[in-house]
Scaffold this active site. Sequence first.
Site, mmCIF file in Angstrom:
data_model
loop_
_atom_site.group_PDB
_atom_site.id
_atom_site.type_symbol
_atom_site.label_atom_id
_atom_site.label_comp_id
_atom_site.label_asym_id
_atom_site.label_seq_id
_atom_site.Cartn_x
_atom_site.Cartn_y
_atom_site.Cartn_z
ATOM 1 N N ARG A 90 9.211 91.618 -0.913
ATOM 2 C CA ARG A 90 9.414 91.858 -2.159
ATOM 3 C C ARG A 90 10.322 90.604 -2.619
ATOM 4 O O ARG A 90 10.963 89.762 -2.166
ATOM 5 C CB ARG A 90 10.777 92.994 -1.987
ATOM 6 N N SER A 161 13.385 88.600 8.190
ATOM 7 C CA SER A 161 13.799 89.467 9.366
ATOM 8 C C SER A 161 13.202 89.288 10.782
ATOM 9 O O SER A 161 12.694 90.213 11.300
ATOM 10 C CB SER A 161 13.529 91.017 8.760
ATOM 11 N N ASP A 214 17.864 89.950 7.709
ATOM 12 C CA ASP A 214 17.987 91.145 6.798
ATOM 13 C C ASP A 214 19.320 91.848 7.190
ATOM 14 O O ASP A 214 19.959 92.457 6.237
ATOM 15 C CB ASP A 214 16.860 92.256 6.862
HETATM 16 C C1 BGC Z 1 14.085 90.992 14.335
HETATM 17 C C2 BGC Z 1 15.441 91.117 13.616
HETATM 18 C C3 BGC Z 1 15.507 92.094 12.695
HETATM 19 C C4 BGC Z 1 15.021 93.435 12.873
HETATM 20 C C5 BGC Z 1 15.125 94.425 11.742
HETATM 21 C C6 BGC Z 1 13.942 92.681 14.733
HETATM 22 O O1 BGC Z 1 12.456 92.792 15.231
HETATM 23 O O2 BGC Z 1 14.216 90.332 15.630
HETATM 24 O O3 BGC Z 1 15.583 89.625 13.161
HETATM 25 O O4 BGC Z 1 16.691 91.969 11.976
HETATM 26 O O5 BGC Z 1 13.949 93.333 13.365
HETATM 27 O O6 BGC Z 1 14.366 94.056 10.547
#
Ligand code: BGC
Length: 499
Positions: A90, A161, A214
């Site tokens: 996004r 994320s 995130d």
């Molecule tokens: C990642 C995290 C992320 C989470 C939610 C996980 O697979 O390691 O960094 O915050 O997913 O998106």
Amino acid sequence: MLSSPSILPTTHSKWSARQCELVESIANEFILSTSKLEALSKEFIHQMHAGLGQDKSKDLAMIPTFITGRPDGHERGCYLALDLGGTNLRVCLITLKGNHELETQQKPFKVPEHLQEAHVSELMDFIAISIKKFIANKHINAKIVEHRTGSDTLELGFTFSFPVAQTAIDAGTLLRWTKGFNCPGAVGNDVVQLLQDALNRKEVNVHVAALVNDTVGTLLAHSYQNPNTFIGAIFGTGTNASYVESAQSIKTMKTDAGEMIINIEWGNFDKDKAFLPVTIHDNKLDRESINPGIHVFEKMISGMYLGEITRNVLLHLIDHRVLFEGTSSDILNQHWAFETKYMSDIEKDSSSTLIPIAQVLEQKLGIYLNTQVDREIVKFVCQLVGKRAARLSAMATAAVIRQGLAHGALHSHGYPLKLDLDEKDDADKGTGSSEAIRVGIDGSVFEHYPHFKERMQECLAELLGSHANELVQLGIAKDGSGVGAALAALIAAKNTKSA
Ligand code: BGC
């Protein structure tokens, strides 16, 4: 002789003895008692401490984010934000208006599947071009967006994320890929630099001012609306949380600030499976995933995996000839073919005939011969997998709150919540003037999976005591990570000014 038939649904009287026996043995593995969760919660806190220390072999990365302090809703400014969480990208323009108000314009871009395993420079080029298109379409220029003094460069906050070891608010190296991504050239490199290089290559006049996970974005965004936010969590394709830690507990860095947001990366809790109640169905999923042995906890909770666990259990029952008369379908035989969304549709069905479940079985999975008992069993299996996910999520949330109460940012508030199951439940003691502890949550599982929130709340009350439902508020922070990225860019700008 069945030891405790009551764990089966009330309709089980119409099931055969063999069906009861097999389904009950699966239920026994998936149902997590309060005391089991209490033991896990203690271990979780133990692993949090290890992660905050210098221990190299830690399971929980406990990453300092360099974000000190939380928004209070008075922040103002207009920033570009980018949110790469999985298959969706996004690009947003966020206007923070102060007074807890904001405006968002955004455009989603679908990340082509082949880019999930292409060289990272191809992925970053795709992102840079998407930003360029967004800026052109929305006629965005330096009159609208914050920019560094004396330049036309637009400021952007980047929500990424995946687990990144941050070295500054605008720098961090990727530790590992998760959630189906595996792009060479990224692990061990600075993701901000990788993006900035792509922006430069594609002549996009944007400066990456801040990098956030995130969960951190979600915490910041929720805090802008609800200042007492302590945790930001994601229950979606993946799962994770970040929270506010007192600086003195963080042994891996020094800061003058009183508190700092820590990205827990809880998906990797108990990576050696020494405490987690993994079943053969979880192990099968893990072994067949693209990252075996990594993020085992995440694989028991998040949307990318719940359908696959359920599929494994159903195939086990089929192979034991207690489901669908022992016959599977070509679709059900396919790896990852049972989506978590089907579980939601199945759990939603509360009709007496379970015809909507028959429709899912027929239309989505090509299983045309299914009896009422088959459908009851399928629904029960979804409930077992879905409920375990919610209870494990609550266990981790309770552990983080206990850490805050015992040692950290919540310590001085005197919340009447239990730090231990053996502690007296102060049910009669009022909550006083204690303001609720807010947990900002985003993600499709939390938002759409039936009863997920209620199951979490029920379990939080089991662990933290009868005041938990009043004092721990689980709130949706929809698309919070975009707003959070903008807030991080604002915090970065403030830091630069005051430096
Ligand atoms: C990642 C995290 C992320 C989470 C939610 C996980 O697979 O390691 O960094 O915050 O997913 O998106």
